[in-house]
Design a protein around this motif. Structure first.
Motif, PDB file in Angstrom:
ATOM      1  N   LYS A 403     -32.060 -21.813 -20.341  1.00  0.00           N
ATOM      2  CA  LYS A 403     -33.285 -21.124 -20.756  1.00  0.00           C
ATOM      3  C   LYS A 403     -33.370 -21.008 -22.276  1.00  0.00           C
ATOM      4  O   LYS A 403     -32.370 -20.900 -22.967  1.00  0.00           O
ATOM      5  N   TYR A 435     -32.561 -26.426 -13.783  1.00  0.00           N
ATOM      6  CA  TYR A 435     -33.684 -25.518 -14.007  1.00  0.00           C
ATOM      7  C   TYR A 435     -33.888 -25.320 -15.506  1.00  0.00           C
ATOM      8  O   TYR A 435     -32.943 -25.049 -16.249  1.00  0.00           O
ATOM      9  N   ASP A 437     -36.671 -23.407 -18.466  1.00  0.00           N
ATOM     10  CA  ASP A 437     -37.824 -22.529 -18.640  1.00  0.00           C
ATOM     11  C   ASP A 437     -39.047 -23.378 -18.984  1.00  0.00           C
ATOM     12  O   ASP A 437     -38.945 -24.564 -19.297  1.00  0.00           O
ATOM     13  N   ASN A 438     -40.224 -22.770 -18.925  1.00  0.00           N
ATOM     14  CA  ASN A 438     -41.479 -23.507 -19.021  1.00  0.00           C
ATOM     15  C   ASN A 438     -41.579 -24.344 -20.302  1.00  0.00           C
ATOM     16  O   ASN A 438     -41.937 -25.524 -20.273  1.00  0.00           O
ATOM     17  N   CYS A 459     -39.031 -26.436 -13.089  1.00  0.00           N
ATOM     18  CA  CYS A 459     -39.476 -25.415 -14.039  1.00  0.00           C
ATOM     19  C   CYS A 459     -39.253 -24.039 -13.428  1.00  0.00           C
ATOM     20  O   CYS A 459     -39.613 -23.795 -12.274  1.00  0.00           O
ATOM     21  N   THR A 460     -38.643 -23.158 -14.188  1.00  0.00           N
ATOM     22  CA  THR A 460     -38.338 -21.827 -13.661  1.00  0.00           C
ATOM     23  C   THR A 460     -38.825 -20.764 -14.622  1.00  0.00           C
ATOM     24  O   THR A 460     -39.083 -21.020 -15.802  1.00  0.00           O
ATOM     25  N   ASP A 461     -38.949 -19.568 -14.116  1.00  0.00           N
ATOM     26  CA  ASP A 461     -39.361 -18.433 -14.932  1.00  0.00           C
ATOM     27  C   ASP A 461     -38.273 -18.138 -15.959  1.00  0.00           C
ATOM     28  O   ASP A 461     -37.086 -18.238 -15.678  1.00  0.00           O
ATOM     29  N   ILE A 462     -38.712 -17.753 -17.155  1.00  0.00           N
ATOM     30  CA  ILE A 462     -37.735 -17.436 -18.192  1.00  0.00           C
ATOM     31  C   ILE A 462     -36.990 -16.149 -17.894  1.00  0.00           C
ATOM     32  O   ILE A 462     -35.893 -15.902 -18.376  1.00  0.00           O
ATOM     33  N   TYR A 463     -37.576 -15.297 -17.062  1.00  0.00           N
ATOM     34  CA  TYR A 463     -36.944 -14.017 -16.762  1.00  0.00           C
ATOM     35  C   TYR A 463     -35.770 -14.208 -15.813  1.00  0.00           C
ATOM     36  O   TYR A 463     -35.793 -15.084 -14.937  1.00  0.00           O
TER      37      TYR A 463
END
Length: 482
Positions: A403, A435, A437-438, A459-463
């Motif tokens: 990330k 994975y 982040d965007n 693509c995964t959420d940064i959170y």
């Protein structure tokens, strides 16, 4: 004389006209009422003819509950469709057991209280309910605590977050309110308790040694979170707590003995989260491990300038049992080994920039299947993961989550990632999933997919993922806050 007679005649005419107008208006009102009644009858006939109206009430009620899971506002929508749906929705008690209230302005207080009273009434006298109360200003939330206390015997989940408190007196008042309304309660069905009191004045508190809330007992309590100034509240000792989340930001330093005693009272722990704890190890040489036979998930966060002993934080824990570990702002790995950790997350750990620590890291975690990196990941670790030949570094690794690559100025990380994906594929130890982040995904996905490896780029959420692992708990989590 003639003039007077004319005025009298006109008055008579005007009165007659006013009477006719009043009669016509009354007739118009009656016609409007008849139209509305006919419209309701027509709508009812149409509603009754609809296929959904053929469903028995029990089945339609079950459908309402399924819709409620995906759309929390559905219960209110259902009450506005038709009288049948309204009666059925109001009578479906489980629709009203999830109570969420946010108070950001004094105008919200009375409407929020009315909402809670309505939901508690509609949920019935025997249904268990959950409450989440978020207070974003200096508001009077004592009536809410009083109402919750009056129904605490059927409360299953209680989460209260008091935010934006800026002075010590208000902070103390918030904790005193918790004690006033929750101190002597018996909560037989309470399984989740989350209390947070925020502040910016930075004065220190001391964790109580004796219960100050729920003194009568909470035998079903399994998830306990005390953060901010709420850490000074001590709930009853419970042998059933499996998830413990404590925040030491405003606490005085704990001695090793106090820290060990705190852990030892929770022998059933499976998940433990500690942040900003200061442990004073200067007066202790005790290196024994606390007996926590079920501990499997651990996350620890320290901070820059931390004066306590990070080694003491880990030294008391049975690290060999851990399967999931999150380290945030950790300065050193020391000489500990984590033989069974399969899911490792490293956030903002600058030691990853040290080549010698990378070698120690690889040896300390021999069973890694999933690895998450954020910030300061550096090219060293990528190189270690893609070493060709035998033995392959972390041969069981199948999922890598990286990330915030976009904050690093140069392109070394992307080229290192490419080499990593290619190298592991060549030696038959490919990553199943990568994975990103965007932002990183947009920049790297075409390059990585062009490599022709079986690795899926997602693509995964940064959170961060919910904690504990696999949890769907919705509660205030300040572990990741700056």
């Amino acid at each position: 004389m003639h003039s007077l007679e004319s005025v009298h005649a006109l008055d008579t005419l005007l009165n007659s006209l006013h009477t006719q107008k009043a009669n016509l208006l009354h007739q118009l009102e009656q016609i409007d009422a008849d139209i509305a009644a006919a419209g309701r009858k027509r709508a009812k006939i149409c509603n009754d003819a609809a296929l959904v109206s053929k469903l028995p009430p029990e089945l339609l009620s079950h459908i309402f509950l399924l819709c409620q899971k995906d759309k929390p506002a559905f219960r209110l929508i259902a009450t506005r469709v038709c009288s049948r749906w309204r009666d059925l929705a109001v009578g479906t008690r489980m629709l009203w057991t999830d109570i969420r209230i946010s108070l950001a302005h004094y105008l919200h207080v009375q409407s929020g209280l009315d909402k809670m009273e309505t939901y508690l009434s509609r949920s019935g006298p025997s249904s268990l309910f959950d409450v989440r109360l978020d207070i974003d200003d200096v508001l009077d939330y004592a009536p809410f605590l009083k109402l919750i206390a009056n129904h605490i015997e059927r409360c299953s989940h209680l989460s209260v977050s008091v935010l934006a408190v800026s002075v010590r007196q208000r902070t103390s008042a918030a904790c005193l309110l918790f004690r006033e309304h929750l101190e002597l309660l018996w909560a037989p069905h309470l399984s989740h308790l989350s209390l947070h009191v925020d502040s910016g004045d930075g004065y220190e508190i001391t964790m109580c040694g004796t219960p100050s809330i729920l003194k009568a007992g909470a035998p079903s309590l399994s998830h306990l979170q005390l953060t901010g100034y709420a850490t000074g509240l001590q709930p009853p000792i419970s042998g059933g707590i499996t998830t413990l989340y404590l925040d030491g930001m405003y606490m005085t330093s704990l001695t090793v003995l106090e820290y060990r005693d705190m852990l030892a009272t929770n022998r059933c722990l499976v998940n433990l989260s500690l942040q900003w704890f200061a442990i004073d190890s200067s007066m202790s040489t005790d290196s024994r491990t606390v007996e926590l036979p079920m501990l499997r998930s651990l996350r620890i966060r320290t901070e820059e300038g931390y004066s306590g002993s990070n080694e003491a934080l880990l030294n008391a824990l049975p690290l060999s049992r851990l399967e999931s570990l999150i380290l945030y702002d950790f300065d050193d790995l020391f000489s500990f080994e984590f033989p069974n950790v399969k899911d490792l997350s490293l956030y903002n750990c600058e030691f990853l920039m040290d080549q010698t620590v990378i070698e120690q890291l690889v040896l300390a975690f021999p069973s890694i299947i999933r690895l998450t990196l954020e910030l300061y990941s550096g090219p060293f670790l990528y190189a270690a993961l893609s070493i060709l030949g035998e033995p392959m570094t972390w041969p069981k690794l199948r999922t890598l989550c990286v990330k915030e690559l976009d904050i690093i100025d140069d392109s070394d990380d992307f080229s290192a990632l490419s080499r990593l994906v290619q190298a592991r594929s060549r030696v038959n130890s490919p990553l199943d999933f990568l994975y990103l982040d965007n932002s990183s995904h947009r920049r790297a996905v075409d390059i990585l997919r062009a490599l022709g490896t079986p690795t899926k780029i997602i693509c995964t959420d940064i959170y961060p993922a919910p904690w504990p692992p696999g949890s769907d708990m919705n509660y205030y989590d300040n572990f990741w806050e700056d």
